[in-house]
Scaffold this active site. Structure first.
Site, mmCIF file in Angstrom:
data_model
loop_
_atom_site.group_PDB
_atom_site.id
_atom_site.type_symbol
_atom_site.label_atom_id
_atom_site.label_comp_id
_atom_site.label_asym_id
_atom_site.label_seq_id
_atom_site.Cartn_x
_atom_site.Cartn_y
_atom_site.Cartn_z
ATOM 1 C CD GLU A 1 28.089 -15.414 -33.702
ATOM 2 O OE1 GLU A 1 28.682 -14.675 -34.120
ATOM 3 O OE2 GLU A 1 27.323 -15.087 -32.726
ATOM 4 C CB CYS B 1 25.940 -21.450 -25.558
ATOM 5 S SG CYS B 1 24.508 -20.391 -25.860
ATOM 6 C CB CYS C 1 15.660 -15.906 -33.662
ATOM 7 S SG CYS C 1 14.310 -16.023 -32.244
ATOM 8 C CB CYS D 1 13.170 -10.638 -27.782
ATOM 9 S SG CYS D 1 12.307 -12.162 -27.733
ATOM 10 C CB CYS E 1 17.391 -10.735 -28.114
ATOM 11 S SG CYS E 1 18.360 -12.258 -29.002
ATOM 12 N N GLY F 1 18.101 -18.535 -32.149
ATOM 13 C CA GLY F 1 16.968 -19.185 -32.226
ATOM 14 C C GLY F 1 16.150 -19.409 -31.454
ATOM 15 C CD GLU F 2 11.601 -20.582 -28.641
ATOM 16 O OE1 GLU F 2 12.127 -19.830 -27.930
ATOM 17 O OE2 GLU F 2 10.992 -21.581 -28.111
ATOM 18 C CG HIS G 1 13.010 -11.606 -20.426
ATOM 19 N ND1 HIS G 1 14.165 -12.028 -19.769
ATOM 20 C CD2 HIS G 1 13.259 -12.093 -21.634
ATOM 21 C CE1 HIS G 1 15.023 -12.601 -20.547
ATOM 22 N NE2 HIS G 1 14.327 -12.767 -21.718
ATOM 23 C CB CYS H 1 22.586 -13.928 -22.791
ATOM 24 S SG CYS H 1 22.576 -15.607 -21.794
HETATM 25 N N1 SAH Z 1 14.890 -18.146 -28.007
HETATM 26 C C1 SAH Z 1 15.390 -19.083 -26.784
HETATM 27 C C2 SAH Z 1 16.780 -18.836 -26.504
HETATM 28 C C3 SAH Z 1 17.222 -17.583 -26.654
HETATM 29 S S1 SAH Z 1 18.780 -17.048 -25.747
HETATM 30 C C4 SAH Z 1 14.779 -18.132 -25.394
HETATM 31 O O1 SAH Z 1 14.400 -16.886 -25.716
HETATM 32 O O2 SAH Z 1 14.776 -18.519 -24.475
HETATM 33 C C5 SAH Z 1 18.956 -17.451 -24.020
HETATM 34 C C6 SAH Z 1 18.398 -16.323 -23.280
HETATM 35 O O3 SAH Z 1 19.145 -15.087 -23.450
HETATM 36 C C7 SAH Z 1 17.137 -15.860 -23.284
HETATM 37 O O4 SAH Z 1 16.529 -15.860 -22.125
HETATM 38 C C8 SAH Z 1 17.084 -14.430 -24.047
HETATM 39 O O5 SAH Z 1 15.899 -13.743 -23.804
HETATM 40 C C9 SAH Z 1 18.152 -13.930 -23.444
HETATM 41 N N2 SAH Z 1 18.892 -12.751 -23.758
HETATM 42 C C10 SAH Z 1 18.684 -12.189 -25.321
HETATM 43 N N3 SAH Z 1 19.044 -11.077 -25.401
HETATM 44 C C11 SAH Z 1 19.696 -10.731 -24.294
HETATM 45 C C12 SAH Z 1 20.706 -9.626 -23.954
HETATM 46 N N4 SAH Z 1 20.939 -8.722 -24.775
HETATM 47 N N5 SAH Z 1 20.900 -9.706 -22.596
HETATM 48 C C13 SAH Z 1 20.857 -10.602 -21.780
HETATM 49 N N6 SAH Z 1 20.073 -11.712 -22.126
HETATM 50 C C14 SAH Z 1 19.747 -11.759 -23.315
#
Ligand code: SAH
Length: 374
Positions: A115, A128, A135, A139, A142, A190-191, A249, A366
């Site tokens: 997406e 974005c 991924c 986490c 997420c 993804g990372e 975080h 996010c």
């Molecule tokens: N893998 C990368 C990109 C991920 S998405 C990374 O972790 O940075 C970008 C951001 O959204 C990251 O900071 C991630 O931790 C955050 N994120 C993921 N799930 C989320 C959620 N449910 N609520 C708010 N932020 C979230």
């Protein structure tokens, strides 16, 4: 770089090995200028055709052979089918914010789903993008992390997501009239630093001036990472000027080990050291992402600990109210608690903003990108 296996689940691993055979087709956007000329020459055409093709693709945002009238009719079809194969097909589009936010679900040639989200603001348009299907970082808060990794995207599959947004804007298909993509954030699925070469290739292709790329300023491109330290160091050595965002975080390893499992490999202090090296080399402030999770990481003592870690550094903190994912036991911090957390940082001289949650109702905010077919 080292492969991070932490948290990669069984089914994800199975689908990853299956997709190894299904590499996406080679595409113009995978190649730099020399590579494009070599590819065209290999097909038996004069090398300057590569520049013409690039001008159509990156400048006029078209991959349609009929529109390439400056190319001989006999060459068009062959060059387009060899170098501009369709990589991603839009399976579904959802819009909200009166048409100013659009999420697209893409299907790749091998069936993988990813997406991307376009967000139009008065003064900028941010895309974005996803760097991987799924991924492997796991986490727990997420949505993307829940399903595991399917596969890495190619450079061109990443570029395609942005090109599609650029084309929609150029053709005034997004509310607000004609426009262009000004910013790109690797904050979709993804990372990015676990797909290092393709992501750096995409940064170059997005930022190279037309006709070599889309001409988006590197300063307006953000690579967001869980904190893969060797890859951050490698990125520092590339001498790009894009922004680095670190998904922290939590200021303490004990909690971060659970929220960002890769922390067991590279802990807070080491991740931040690598981030400060990046800031020193690029002169750019590092973004620290902090999802505000009620009663988990939003205590004032953690705000104070975070302020101590960041004090005096080139940094900006983004507080992101948690977007709860289906089945999650967690929810967003109480607004008063989030305010107090923000004030605690601001009072200690740390630049901080609370991220808006564009696209929430289309599951485009996010952490909500899950590429579920519903
Ligand atoms: N893998 C990368 C990109 C991920 S998405 C990374 O972790 O940075 C970008 C951001 O959204 C990251 O900071 C991630 O931790 C955050 N994120 C993921 N799930 C989320 C959620 N449910 N609520 C708010 N932020 C979230």
């Amino acid at each position: 770089m080292e492969l991070v296996e932490i948290g990669t689940r069984g089914p994800a691993r199975a689908s990853r090995s299956r997709s190894r055979q299904a590499r996406p087709a080679r595409h113009l956007a995978d190649l730099d200028a020399a590579g494009r000329r070599a590819a065209v020459a290999e097909l038996g055409h004069p090398a300057y055709r590569a520049d013409q093709l690039s001008r159509h693709y990156f400048g006029r945002l078209t991959d349609s052979a009929q529109e390439m009238t400056d190319l001989p009719a006999s060459a068009r079809e062959e060059l387009v089918s060899a170098l501009l194969p369709p990589l991603l097909t839009a399976e579904k589009e959802l819009t909200c914010d009166r048409g100013m936010t659009r999420k697209t679900l893409w299907r790749a040639a091998d069936g993988a789903l990813v997406e991307s989200v376009l967000m139009r603001y008065p003064e900028r348009v941010t895309m974005c993008v996803s760097s991987q299907a799924g991924c492997g970082m796991a986490c727990p808060f997420c949505a993307t992390g829940q399903a595991g990794l399917t596969r890495n995207l190619s450079t061109a599959e990443i570029v395609c997501q942005v090109l599609n947004g650029a084309r929609s804007l150029a053709r005034a298909q997004i509310a607000g009239g004609p426009g262009r993509v000004s910013n790109v954030v690797f904050m979709g699925m993804g990372e990015p630093l676990a797909n290092y070469a393709a992501v750096v290739g995409a940064v170059r292709r997005l930022s190279d001036p037309v006709p070599d790329g889309l001409g988006i300023s590197q300063r307006a491109i953000t690579v967001s990472t869980v904190g893969l330290v060797p890859a951050i160091r490698r990125l520092t050595a590339e001498r790009l000027t894009c922004r680095l965002a670190v998904s922290l975080h939590a200021p303490d390893d004990e909690l971060r080990d659970t929220l960002v499992p890769v922390n067991r490999r590279w802990q807070v202090a080491e991740v931040l050291d690598a981030a400060w090296e990046y800031a020193a080399a690029t002169g750019r402030r590092v973004s620290i992402e902090y999802a505000m999770i009620r009663d988990i990481n939003d205590q004032l003592w953690r705000a104070e600990a975070l302020a101590r870690l960041l004090s005096g550094r080139r940094v900006h903190v983004n507080l992101i109210p948690l977007n709860p994912t289906p089945g999650s036991k967690w929810t967003a911090s109480d607004p008063d608690v989030a305010d107090a957390f923000e004030r605690c940082l601001a009072d200690r001289g740390i630049p901080v903003t609370v991220r808006d949650t564009r696209g929430r109702e289309i599951d485009g905010a996010c952490g909500q990108l899950a590429a579920l077919e519903t």
